[in-house]
Design an enzyme around this catalytic site. Sequence first.
Site, PDB file in Angstrom:
ATOM      1  N   GLY B  15     107.903  68.683  34.892  1.00  0.00           N
ATOM      2  CA  GLY B  15     107.323  68.393  36.458  1.00  0.00           C
ATOM      3  C   GLY B  15     109.045  68.656  37.273  1.00  0.00           C
ATOM      4  CB  THR B 139     112.022  63.496  32.484  1.00  0.00           C
ATOM      5  OG1 THR B 139     111.038  62.922  32.478  1.00  0.00           O
ATOM      6  CG2 THR B 139     113.320  63.058  31.634  1.00  0.00           C
ATOM      7  CG  ASP B 141     107.915  60.555  31.752  1.00  0.00           C
ATOM      8  OD1 ASP B 141     107.576  60.160  32.723  1.00  0.00           O
ATOM      9  OD2 ASP B 141     108.077  62.286  31.272  1.00  0.00           O
ATOM     10  CG  MET B 186     103.180  59.484  36.726  1.00  0.00           C
ATOM     11  SD  MET B 186     103.867  61.011  37.277  1.00  0.00           S
ATOM     12  CE  MET B 186     102.838  62.145  37.818  1.00  0.00           C
ATOM     13  N   GLY B 187     103.703  57.222  33.079  1.00  0.00           N
ATOM     14  CA  GLY B 187     104.655  56.806  32.009  1.00  0.00           C
ATOM     15  C   GLY B 187     103.250  57.265  30.663  1.00  0.00           C
ATOM     16  NE  ARG B 188     102.746  62.650  29.244  1.00  0.00           N
ATOM     17  CZ  ARG B 188     103.372  63.578  29.797  1.00  0.00           C
ATOM     18  NH1 ARG B 188     102.480  64.964  30.117  1.00  0.00           N
ATOM     19  NH2 ARG B 188     104.574  65.011  29.079  1.00  0.00           N
ATOM     20  CD  GLU B 245     100.399  58.858  33.527  1.00  0.00           C
ATOM     21  OE1 GLU B 245      99.601  59.589  33.998  1.00  0.00           O
ATOM     22  OE2 GLU B 245     101.803  59.643  33.662  1.00  0.00           O
ATOM     23  CD  GLN B 298     104.364  57.787  39.603  1.00  0.00           C
ATOM     24  OE1 GLN B 298     104.918  56.727  38.689  1.00  0.00           O
ATOM     25  NE2 GLN B 298     103.410  58.445  39.674  1.00  0.00           N
ATOM     26  NE  ARG B 299     105.327  65.457  39.880  1.00  0.00           N
ATOM     27  CZ  ARG B 299     104.998  66.591  38.632  1.00  0.00           C
ATOM     28  NH1 ARG B 299     104.528  65.894  37.322  1.00  0.00           N
ATOM     29  NH2 ARG B 299     104.035  67.221  38.459  1.00  0.00           N
TER      30      ARG B 299
END
Lengths: 419, 419
Positions: B15, B139, B141, B186-188, B245, B298-299
Amino acid sequence: MAELVGNVLVGQSGGPTSVINASVAGIISEALNHECIEEIYGTLNGVLGILQEDLIDLASESQQQIRALKHTPGAALGTCRYKLKKQQDFERVLEVFKAHNIRYFFYIGGNDSQDTADKISKLAQAQGYELRVIGVPKTIDNDLPITDHTPGYASTIKYIATTVREIACDNEAMGQGDLVSIVEVMGRSAGWIAAGAALAKRRDQPHDAPHLILLPEIPFNQEKVLEEVRRVLKREKYCLIVVAEGLVDSDGNYLAADARTDAFGHAQLGGAGSFLQGLIEQHLPGTKARLVTLGMAQRAAVHCSSKTDNDEAFQAGVKAVKAAVEEAETDKMVTIVRGNTDHYSVEYGLAPLSDIANGVKKLPREWINEDGISMNYQFVRYAQPLIQGEVALPFENGLPVFAHLDKNRVDKQLPAYEI
Amino acid sequence: MAELVGNVLVGQSGGPTSVINASVAGIISEALNHECIEEIYGTLNGVLGILQEDLIDLASESQQQIRALKHTPGAALGTCRYKLKKQQDFERVLEVFKAHNIRYFFYIGGNDSQDTADKISKLAQAQGYELRVIGVPKTIDNDLPITDHTPGYASTIKYIATTVREIACDNEAMGQGDLVSIVEVMGRSAGWIAAGAALAKRRDQPHDAPHLILLPEIPFNQEKVLEEVRRVLKREKYCLIVVAEGLVDSDGNYLAADARTDAFGHAQLGGAGSFLQGLIEQHLPGTKARLVTLGMAQRAAVHCSSKTDNDEAFQAGVKAVKAAVEEAETDKMVTIVRGNTDHYSVEYGLAPLSDIANGVKKLPREWINEDGISMNYQFVRYAQPLIQGEVALPFENGLPVFAHLDKNRVDKQLPAYEI
């Protein structure tokens, strides 16, 4: 001209914007210039604060905080969607005005707020209470008549166009012919906001995102939209759609999961983006449809607001005070009048509140291309000057710092009022 | 130390972020300083471009465009989520490297990308083809191990915290004890991004928004959350929730309407915000729950990115080249090493690619408060230095201008390859 000595009351109403506080700053700054103005009060939460006599002393706020208002989103005085209904409510408003010698009332808001201001003004006239009421335009919806545009609109579309341009970079890198991004923006009954996304396209780059703009003005044609998405996916490898929340079918039904109504009887919508996401994933197998719902962020994003818009919001406040004090005007709203030259310029005019309250400015059909999913040069010529310039925010610890008013209460003079 | 003469290949994977192109700019800028580097190539869409021999000549891009890369979101070279699976794929990669005399391979990405780089590096070693492979971390993340943090993360949380602070101003003006805003981020599988929203709180203002941060690390407790929302609504008149998320229940099931899997077998989520919105409107009658889904914005939000992050992304690229050329390092990823003093400082280190590929950095449980819905000072101390400074973007016609590379293709030397 008879000088009217007394106090000022400022109120904010309806949905906040990223520049509505700039109008408050303009009103306060200008009010301080006039000897005939004794106190500068604010009402908390618009007419609700008047009914409940919840007034604050704006002149006692620090100059620092008033300056910070110019770049503080939301509505620093609080806002409301309460609609004055009963005659008793109007009587109460005048009672409060008299108790605090309010002679100048500046109300910042959209149609409904200007309607309220108009009724207050007319009642004061009928009762022979000398009061000057000037409305200051505010709405991201850009739907007020007469004024060329409305403070708040430009900052919202600048943020949206910036976001679209950024997401386009992301999606262009990711797309393998299978990525559809949907950006849902506000706009219940008009496409002004969604149309603003068109500014994201570079000059002479018609294939830039947004590839489809779905407006409330153009009934949704499923086959046509899906066909266009397929075409764009083939050509660009990704497809970016901007959709207004008020998307409708050919019968005028909202294409959204849920619909409720607010205190003014307006339909509260959401879900046009979700609707579209489901539709695309269902009809274009293998396609990933991703949704961005900007929601309240789009009317609060002062970090990406337009300096032109911000300056105009401030000046509209200044004009309101000058009109009331110097020109003895009342029952009017400040309007923005665009100059006729190629170089963008504005002057500030006045229009009767009743004309504002009873009108709506529609997105001209001739500014939408024949395809119904893109805007033409007439719209760009209208909107592009509005988003020029950036607002410099003060940052502390990496984040913008906003005003926080002390809100020193003005002593209540009247018994409590039951709403 | 033996000088290795040959060409550079740069690739981007996974991403995009708002600073991944700054790393490309860092690599190109530094590569130009070394005589042993002859050509600087980019691969279009990561390993896909290598397999298909879709290489571009980065040295032929204008200096203007390379400079603009530093503030261009997305991934200018294109990215991919394709995972090399077959031995044949890896053989093809080396074949392409040999055909173009690629001796330096810089791969910018997260875990999976570093794993790919590791495997390419090991195969080259096994075949005796001299190749230096350095990974550059990327990332939003923030889940790569060993490195203190990962370029891309800070810009995302700066944007989110700014947005939360702005929406809070809006909601504070609107709230009558009935308004809940939900910001889905985001944030799986980790709450790093959602946690970053905590920075929106001013120092010593624990009641500032966000009022609840719902993390994947803390199983969702419906009763507790609803009770807290009620309490906040009473106290603040509005309630702002940030939800990752990847919200899960106590059995580890995602609380979202739909779940799919991507090419790497990761669950693709969405809908935690919608889930919460429905829940709140159902259980707190009269409450309006409004949803903001920041999604890809957001990214990509370089207009609100962190200068610290941007500079570090650039320097990580510089370090990658220096490590490969000057230190003859290979099979490593650049890491960011935080200094031990109170004043924030970083140095750049190296860690074996295999250690990165096989590890995950978790959000420390001890940085989450006992209540499970807020972050403590340890998190703030970690994250706040990362979001310092703003990136000055060039604006044209009111919008930021981004790089658009010419992408001059390098002549293909090999027969086509079937993926």
